[in-house]
Design a protein around this motif. Structure first.
Motif, mmCIF file in Angstrom:
data_model
loop_
_atom_site.group_PDB
_atom_site.id
_atom_site.type_symbol
_atom_site.label_atom_id
_atom_site.label_comp_id
_atom_site.label_asym_id
_atom_site.label_seq_id
_atom_site.Cartn_x
_atom_site.Cartn_y
_atom_site.Cartn_z
ATOM 1 N N LEU A 67 -17.854 5.483 4.985
ATOM 2 C CA LEU A 67 -16.884 4.561 4.410
ATOM 3 C C LEU A 67 -15.622 4.992 4.406
ATOM 4 O O LEU A 67 -15.276 6.111 3.958
ATOM 5 C CB LEU A 67 -17.465 4.447 2.756
ATOM 6 C CG LEU A 67 -16.860 3.261 2.151
ATOM 7 C CD1 LEU A 67 -17.292 1.982 2.668
ATOM 8 C CD2 LEU A 67 -17.519 3.322 0.721
ATOM 9 N N ILE A 68 -14.636 4.205 4.947
ATOM 10 C CA ILE A 68 -13.333 4.607 5.223
ATOM 11 C C ILE A 68 -12.255 3.695 4.215
ATOM 12 O O ILE A 68 -12.611 2.373 4.303
ATOM 13 C CB ILE A 68 -13.067 4.404 6.548
ATOM 14 C CG1 ILE A 68 -13.782 5.454 7.500
ATOM 15 C CG2 ILE A 68 -11.552 4.964 6.957
ATOM 16 C CD1 ILE A 68 -13.663 5.307 9.007
ATOM 17 N N GLY A 69 -11.525 4.076 3.532
ATOM 18 C CA GLY A 69 -10.404 3.349 2.839
ATOM 19 C C GLY A 69 -9.236 3.781 2.991
ATOM 20 O O GLY A 69 -8.720 4.741 2.911
ATOM 21 N N TYR A 70 -8.445 2.613 3.706
ATOM 22 C CA TYR A 70 -6.912 2.865 4.016
ATOM 23 C C TYR A 70 -6.343 2.242 2.766
ATOM 24 O O TYR A 70 -6.578 1.021 2.482
ATOM 25 C CB TYR A 70 -6.606 2.005 5.405
ATOM 26 C CG TYR A 70 -7.050 2.866 6.680
ATOM 27 C CD1 TYR A 70 -6.315 3.519 7.206
ATOM 28 C CD2 TYR A 70 -8.415 2.344 7.013
ATOM 29 C CE1 TYR A 70 -6.816 4.095 8.327
ATOM 30 C CE2 TYR A 70 -8.891 2.744 8.261
ATOM 31 C CZ TYR A 70 -8.069 3.657 8.932
ATOM 32 O OH TYR A 70 -8.349 4.426 10.205
ATOM 33 N N LYS A 71 -5.124 2.976 2.275
ATOM 34 C CA LYS A 71 -4.520 2.285 1.253
ATOM 35 C C LYS A 71 -3.805 0.952 1.787
ATOM 36 O O LYS A 71 -2.994 1.109 2.864
ATOM 37 C CB LYS A 71 -3.240 3.383 0.658
ATOM 38 C CG LYS A 71 -3.833 4.495 0.025
ATOM 39 C CD LYS A 71 -4.592 4.420 -1.111
ATOM 40 C CE LYS A 71 -5.298 5.404 -2.193
ATOM 41 N NZ LYS A 71 -4.556 6.262 -2.300
ATOM 42 N N GLY A 94 0.672 -0.950 -0.088
ATOM 43 C CA GLY A 94 0.064 -0.050 0.000
ATOM 44 C C GLY A 94 0.891 1.200 -0.163
ATOM 45 O O GLY A 94 0.113 2.468 -0.225
ATOM 46 N N ASN A 95 2.104 1.235 0.308
ATOM 47 C CA ASN A 95 2.895 2.431 0.266
ATOM 48 C C ASN A 95 3.687 2.462 -0.865
ATOM 49 O O ASN A 95 4.759 3.378 -1.133
ATOM 50 C CB ASN A 95 3.786 2.232 1.548
ATOM 51 C CG ASN A 95 3.071 2.014 2.860
ATOM 52 O OD1 ASN A 95 2.318 2.864 3.042
ATOM 53 N ND2 ASN A 95 3.404 0.861 3.650
ATOM 54 N N GLY A 96 3.670 1.568 -2.076
ATOM 55 C CA GLY A 96 4.044 1.773 -3.231
ATOM 56 C C GLY A 96 5.705 1.150 -3.057
ATOM 57 O O GLY A 96 6.451 1.384 -3.936
ATOM 58 N N THR A 126 2.089 7.446 -3.109
ATOM 59 C CA THR A 126 1.845 6.991 -1.827
ATOM 60 C C THR A 126 1.237 8.463 -1.363
ATOM 61 O O THR A 126 1.414 9.430 -1.683
ATOM 62 C CB THR A 126 3.305 7.103 -0.968
ATOM 63 O OG1 THR A 126 4.037 6.125 -1.445
ATOM 64 C CG2 THR A 126 3.146 7.171 0.714
ATOM 65 N N GLN A 127 0.008 7.998 -0.762
ATOM 66 C CA GLN A 127 -0.690 9.155 -0.284
ATOM 67 C C GLN A 127 -0.076 9.905 0.857
ATOM 68 O O GLN A 127 0.326 8.998 1.897
ATOM 69 C CB GLN A 127 -2.211 8.587 0.107
ATOM 70 C CG GLN A 127 -3.226 9.810 0.618
ATOM 71 C CD GLN A 127 -4.658 8.947 0.835
ATOM 72 O OE1 GLN A 127 -5.200 8.283 0.087
ATOM 73 N NE2 GLN A 127 -5.191 9.422 1.828
ATOM 74 N N LYS A 128 -0.050 10.951 1.253
ATOM 75 C CA LYS A 128 0.558 11.742 2.222
ATOM 76 C C LYS A 128 -0.344 12.572 3.119
ATOM 77 O O LYS A 128 0.235 13.236 3.949
ATOM 78 C CB LYS A 128 1.737 12.480 1.569
ATOM 79 C CG LYS A 128 2.697 11.852 0.639
ATOM 80 C CD LYS A 128 3.826 12.637 0.239
ATOM 81 C CE LYS A 128 4.799 11.968 -0.606
ATOM 82 N NZ LYS A 128 5.864 12.901 -1.177
ATOM 83 N N ASP A 134 -3.457 6.858 9.188
ATOM 84 C CA ASP A 134 -4.167 8.014 9.174
ATOM 85 C C ASP A 134 -3.861 8.881 7.967
ATOM 86 O O ASP A 134 -4.641 9.296 7.164
ATOM 87 C CB ASP A 134 -4.012 8.653 10.238
ATOM 88 C CG ASP A 134 -4.694 8.373 11.555
ATOM 89 O OD1 ASP A 134 -5.529 6.990 11.441
ATOM 90 O OD2 ASP A 134 -4.686 8.652 12.486
ATOM 91 N N ARG A 135 -2.630 8.872 7.797
ATOM 92 C CA ARG A 135 -2.174 9.802 6.531
ATOM 93 C C ARG A 135 -2.762 8.991 5.121
ATOM 94 O O ARG A 135 -2.429 9.611 4.083
ATOM 95 C CB ARG A 135 -0.569 10.004 6.488
ATOM 96 C CG ARG A 135 0.204 8.907 6.577
ATOM 97 C CD ARG A 135 1.752 9.424 6.383
ATOM 98 N NE ARG A 135 2.767 8.218 6.268
ATOM 99 C CZ ARG A 135 3.257 7.260 7.184
ATOM 100 N NH1 ARG A 135 2.902 7.435 8.171
ATOM 101 N NH2 ARG A 135 4.022 6.372 6.651
ATOM 102 N N GLU A 136 -2.784 7.608 5.309
ATOM 103 C CA GLU A 136 -3.184 7.123 4.008
ATOM 104 C C GLU A 136 -4.480 6.538 3.818
ATOM 105 O O GLU A 136 -4.813 5.550 3.254
ATOM 106 C CB GLU A 136 -2.201 6.068 3.752
ATOM 107 C CG GLU A 136 -0.576 6.390 3.608
ATOM 108 C CD GLU A 136 0.265 5.241 3.379
ATOM 109 O OE1 GLU A 136 -0.196 4.202 2.480
ATOM 110 O OE2 GLU A 136 1.324 5.183 3.893
#
Length: 494
Positions: free
Chosen positions: A295-299, A26-28, A275-277, A453-455
């Motif tokens: 609806l919550i989506g975590y990478k 999920g972090n690339g 990566t989502q920051k 949380d940041r992703e």
């Protein structure tokens, strides 16, 4: 609403290419350092209860035959490993789902009327669906009709015939289906989540496609031909036959009808998601009456049955948010703040989303429910679950899977979910062997790795206020932490 995997409750369909140590998490980042299960462990403890055989024809078509003790009944599935993921060209989303419709338009040999007449006479149950990563065509039939169905299916996959007028008619029907789906608050939330969570990857749209592309679809007749020729090839498909069948004669039947199908699959040019920051948070005003949807989506990672960290995320979803979880008991049963809460680990071809869904009873309780979800996430990040609790959940996950294999249809659908992703039913054995090795520390690590949380992206669907434009996502950022006193007060609200 997205389908549910037989293993754990899931919002996205389990589908795609073989998972390997080189998959991106999920972090690339490379997953090469993940703990992989020992293949010897897989060989020693088979889980899938029926014998099965897989072969690949000279043209690349994979065929899987699964005999089961189901006298007179057969399930026949054709899996096209193309879904929303493969729609990488700007302005051309929704075509995977579109062909779910067009494939019933018939061929020169079996025009639509003749095709439907035969299906009706057979008393067959036939349908299709499209997901993030695949399109699946379903036939549930009597054993005596297998030869006829194999001929029908091979003919339409090799010789689909439609003119521009028929194309435009079906494109209009697809837009009608999209508008119908938009009447579902959950679909509104799911569509908004995907659009908000992804910047460049094709997972940023649902299997329906983007609305502006669906509206423009009637003008893309020539492109539809290109799409079909690119993806509807034997080297991108799998035929699965389960039930009252014999392997050798079934393989011979499939080869007889499909051998002339020409290969030529062209892989899509899917861009990796950066990566989502930072957390993203949106509210979507809904036109009409609805209870709030969160609806919550975590990478998170991609389907990787031999990766203990990924498999632990499946157990994490069950432990933290499943029907036997402390949070479910508190929010749904005891305090009655929510009608339901559920979660699913990422199960897609490329790194996807670990999703949490809550149906909240009252708008005044949204903040309290979000706070309780955050508390649960933090608890699993910081405190290992008990070994006894984990053992019980692992057993439940395994036996729920096995209890679901009670008909040829159920067996075929389960096989679709694994073969569509991994290309091989052996993924079942790898996954459950890996699950047996998961420890409380692994679950804690999965919470730390995936629930960042940041992703994450949070979408809340609520009734539109007077003067608001319904259906348009509002970027509300990340609100300031709510005082515990306020959360407690709202938690008791009506």
């Amino acid at each position: 609403m997205p389908r549910r995997l037989a293993l754990v409750p899931l919002f996205a369909v389990l589908l795609a290419a073989p998972a390997s140590a080189g998959n991106l998490d999920g972090n690339g980042e490379s997953g090469a350092d993940r703990v992989q299960v020992d293949p010897a462990t897989v060989a020693s403890a088979k889980v899938f209860p029926y014998p099965w055989t897989q072969r690949t024809l000279a043209n690349g078509l994979r065929v899987v035959v699964i005999p089961t003790p189901s006298p007179g009944l057969v399930a026949y599935r054709t899996v096209v490993r193309t879904g929303a993921r493969d729609e990488y060209e700007v302005g051309s989303t929704g075509f995977a789902h579109f062909f779910e419709h067009m494939m019933f338009r018939g061929t020169k040999k079996y025009p639509a009327d003749r095709y439907n007449e035969i299906v009706t006479r057979l008393g067959a149950d036939t349908n299709a669906y499209t997901s993030t990563d695949v399109t699946v065509y379903q036939f549930d039939i009597a054993r005596d009709d297998l030869a006829m169905v194999a001929e029908l299916e091979a003919d339409r996959f090799m010789n689909l015939d439609y003119d521009k007028e028929g194309f435009e008619t079906e494109a209009g029907a697809v837009y009608g289906e999209y508008r119908k789906n938009r009447s579902s608050p959950f679909f509104v939330a799911y569509e908004a989540l995907r659009e908000a969570a992804y910047d460049v990857h094709t997972y940023g749209h649902t299997a329906m496609g983007l609305v502006e592309d669906i509206k423009a679809m009637p003008t893309k007749y020539e492109y539809s031909r290109e799409f079909f020729n690119r993806y509807y090839r034997p080297d991108n498909c799998v035929v699965i036959v389960s039930g009252d069948v014999e392997a050798e004669s079934t393989f011979a039947l499939i080869e007889q009808h499909y051998a002339a199908w020409k290969p030529g699959y062209k892989a899509p040019k899917v861009r990796a998601e950066p990566t989502q920051k930072g957390e993203r948070r949106f509210e979507v005003p809904y036109e009409g009456k609805t209870q709030p949807q969160i609806l919550i989506g975590y990478k998170a990672g991609s389907f990787a049955p031999g990766d203990r960290n990924w498999v632990a995320s499946l157990a994490l979803a069950e432990l933290a948010f499943g029907e036997t979880s402390d949070l479910h008991r508190a929010l749904v049963l005891d305090e009655q703040l929510a009608e339901s809460i559920d979660a699913s680990g990422s199960d897609t071809r490329d790194p996807g989303l670990f999703m949490i869904h809550a149906l909240v009873k009252q708008p005044t309780q949204i903040t309290a429910v979000l706070a309780r979800i955050d508390q649960t996430v933090e608890q699993f990040r910081t405190t290992p679950i008990s070994a006894e609790r984990l053992s019980a959940v692992k057993a439940h996950m395994k036996y729920r899977f096995l209890l679901g294999l009670d008909t040829p249809r159920a067996v075929a659908e389960s096989a679709v979910e694994f073969i569509g992703v991994a290309g091989d039913l052996e993924a079942v054995e790898t996954l459950y062997a890996t699950l047996q090795t998961v420890t409380p520390a692994d679950v804690q690590t999965a919470a730390q790795d995936w629930l960042r949380d940041r992703e994450r992206t949070v979408v809340i669907v609520r009734e539109a206020a007077p003067g608001e434009v319904p259906g348009v996502a509002i970027d509300v950022g990340k609100p300031k932490p709510t005082a515990k006193k306020t959360a407690k007060t709202e938690g008791k609200g009506g």
